[in-house]
Design an enzyme around this catalytic site. Structure first.
Site, PDB file in Angstrom:
ATOM      1  N   LYS A 216     -13.921   1.446  -4.292  1.00  0.00           N
ATOM      2  CA  LYS A 216     -14.944   1.869  -3.322  1.00  0.00           C
ATOM      3  C   LYS A 216     -15.972   2.784  -3.981  1.00  0.00           C
ATOM      4  CE  LYS A 216     -12.279   3.484   0.054  1.00  0.00           C
ATOM      5  NZ  LYS A 216     -11.859   3.972   1.383  1.00  0.00           N
TER       6      LYS A 216
ATOM      7  N   GLU B 236       0.836  -1.201   0.000  1.00  0.00           N
ATOM      8  CA  GLU B 236       0.000   0.000   0.000  1.00  0.00           C
ATOM      9  C   GLU B 236       0.868   1.247   0.000  1.00  0.00           C
ATOM     10  OE1 GLU B 236      -4.236   0.318   1.815  1.00  0.00           O
ATOM     11  OE2 GLU B 236      -2.894   1.191   3.313  1.00  0.00           O
TER      12      GLU B 236
ATOM     13  N   HIS C 284       6.525 -27.108   3.209  1.00  0.00           N
ATOM     14  CA  HIS C 284       5.737 -28.236   2.708  1.00  0.00           C
ATOM     15  C   HIS C 284       4.636 -27.769   1.752  1.00  0.00           C
ATOM     16  CE1 HIS C 284       7.593 -31.137   5.490  1.00  0.00           C
ATOM     17  NE2 HIS C 284       7.695 -30.088   6.291  1.00  0.00           N
TER      18      HIS C 284
END
Length: 545
Positions: free
Chosen positions: A510, A351, A382
């Protein structure tokens, strides 16, 4: 811009000279390499010897930093100059943990005085909850704390509370709600007793859609079970600057803790956003967290570049991103308590520096922030370490571990720590075809079969990594670790000539969500939707008729 700096062509030339050199050869020729490329600061140390660099590389990178006036820009940030140029704001998260007495004046505001005033109120409130003096509406003590926020109002506090769980008050349980998907808030509320639950609603504007939606759901749940809205005053507090909206919600203004626009969300865990941390861990441990960060601030300000941890990590990152063309960076903590650290660093780094426009408004012709990702290292071995060892991407790694053994778990930490060292060595050293072939023959394979299989058992190595070691996972060490990464991000932003302290990239989605939400709720919107979006809106509406 980076490509216009006088040191840039020197680094390009140097890269061409060393790009094929292998770290295992450097180690074999230089017995002092590990000790020379090692920095200790307080209880935190950095081994950066397993990187594809030599003394000339470092000399040129430090020269690059001086070309960018890094020292002067560090000083400008700490002084409160408005280095967040697009929003015309100072960047003073460092003031939140400052132990200095020299006041910082910002637009006629005494910054340290304001910060310490809020900290004093936080300490008093925290003490009242922890001691049992602050009671719920049935006179029960508080047992559960729910932090409702998102992004910077969630990730930092979640990460620290998880990392320092061993220091928590034994009576208190912490819960974090950020996702507007109702599943999360409902799952949390299902476990709680309203009479002993404290909600912290963290939103600067008190209008963040996700946070307010979750807060209203919590409010409705609480009122239905407590039977009276007046009880909200004892069970809800706010971290915000919008007094009017907080009061309309039903929260007493005396239970509102403010913070300031000179603190970005991803840098805010040191502020009132850290109220949940202080209540959970206590003021003494919160103070130690602040002090650890402050000591790293002082180190960043004052240490020469050659022994400056944030500068070293920042410049080494630039070396891989802009010269080796690395697109990705892995955070691999080898400690269960640090399991949320990678996603905290994801936000902090991406950000801040996920930008392509320079401070002068020009399009940047070079790469900036890589994709930052990670998981607990022992689990990652793994899962995706296969790609790191034998895949086609060069992905630098930060290994993070503690030296401190966990009590009552004999042998566990030795296994864990041996894997940290083994993986870092494997990434550096690798395994040649000849070594793989010889191993297969020694296991009894026929020569022709061994020849073919050996290709699949080759590890090229020369994969770079840092090893960050903390003596133990403590409040002061966590403060130093977080501040180290904050300043590393700042260093890279300076080198790339970008503003690390705005986040316009979060806004467009947004904005576009507003008319889409109107459509989903059955209202007509005047917005134009592309055919794909329009089709998916109709699909949703038809399903939910």
């Amino acid at each position: 811009m980076l490509t216009q700096l006088k040191t840039y062509p020197k680094l390009l030339k140097h890269y061409e000279e060393i790009k094929e050199m292998h770290m295992r050869d450097w180690f074999s020729k230089d017995k002092e390499r590990a000790s020379r490329y090692f920095v200790q600061f307080e209880s935190l140390s950095l081994d950066y010897s397993k990187n594809r660099l030599n003394d000339t590389t470092l000399k040129l990178l430090f020269e690059l930093a001086r070309d960018c006036s890094l020292k002067e820009k560090i000083e400008a940030m700490f002084k409160g100059e408005k280095i967040n140029t697009t929003e015309k704001r100072a960047v003073l998260h460092t003031a939140l943990r400052s132990l200095n007495d020299t006041e910082i004046l910002l637009d006629n505001m005494e910054v340290l005085k304001s910060v310490r005033s809020v900290l004093k109120r936080m300490r008093a409130f925290s003490d009242s909850v922890r001691s049992g003096k602050r009671l719920g509406y049935t006179n029960q003590v508080i047992t559960d704390i729910v932090n409702i926020g998102i992004g910077g109002s969630d990730l930092g506090a979640l990460m620290v509370c998880t990392a320092l769980k061993r220091y928590a008050h034994p009576r208190l349980k912490m819960h974090f709600v950020s996702n507007v998907d109702g599943t999360q808030i409902l799952d949390v509320l299902e476990k709680l007793n309203p009479a002993s639950t404290l909600f912290i609603v963290a939103s600067k504007t008190f209008s963040t859609q996700e946070t307010l939606t979750n807060a209203l759901t919590a409010r409705k749940w609480f009122v239905e079970r407590s039977g009276d809205e007046k009880h909200i005053a004892k069970h809800f507090v706010a971290v915000s600057t919008n007094k009017e909206a907080v009061q309309q919600f039903g929260i007493d203004e005396h239970n509102m803790f403010e913070f300031w626009d000179f603190v970005g969300g991803r840098y805010s865990l040191w502020s009132a956003i850290g109220l949940s941390i202080m209540i959970y861990l206590g003021k003494k441990n919160f103070n130690a967290l602040l002090k650890g960060a402050y000591l790293m601030d002082e180190h960043f300000k004052n240490a020469p570049f050659e022994s400056n941890l944030p500068v070293l990590m920042g410049l080494i990152g630039v070396w891989y991103i802009n010269f080796f063309k690395s697109k990705s960076h892995l955070i691999a903590p080898y400690d269960q308590y640090l399991r949320h650290f990678p996603k905290f660093i994801q936000q902090l780094d991406m950000e801040s520096n996920g930008k392509r426009i320079s401070k002068k408004g020009e399009t940047i012709p070079y790469d900036t922030c890589p994709v930052v990702w990670g998981d607990m290292g022992i689990n990652a071995q793994h899962a995706f370490f296969q790609l790191l060892h034998q895949g086609t991407h060069l992905i630098p790694i930060d290994f993070i571990a503690s030296l401190d053994k966990k009590p009552n778990a004999k042998g566990h930490h030795e296994i864990l720590f041996s894997n940290v060292l083994a993986q870092a060595q494997a990434f550096m050293k690798g395994k040649s075809y000849e070594e793989a072939f010889g191993e297969l023959l020694s296991k009894g394979l026929e020569k022709d079969e061994a020849k073919d299989l050996a290709h699949h058992r080759v590890f090229f190595g020369n994969r770079p990594s840092n090893i960050l070691l903390l003596e133990k996972i403590s409040p002061s060490n966590m403060g130093a670790l977080v501040a180290l990464y904050e300043h590393k991000v700042f260093v890279q932003g300076v080198i790339w000539d970008i503003n690390s302290f705005d986040q316009w990239g979060v806004e467009l989605g947004k904005e576009l969500a507003v008319p889409i939400l109107q459509e989903l709720e059955g209202h007509k919107s005047n917005a134009f939707f592309d055919s794909s979006t329009k089709h998916l809106i109709e699909l949703y509406k038809n399903y939910n008729q």
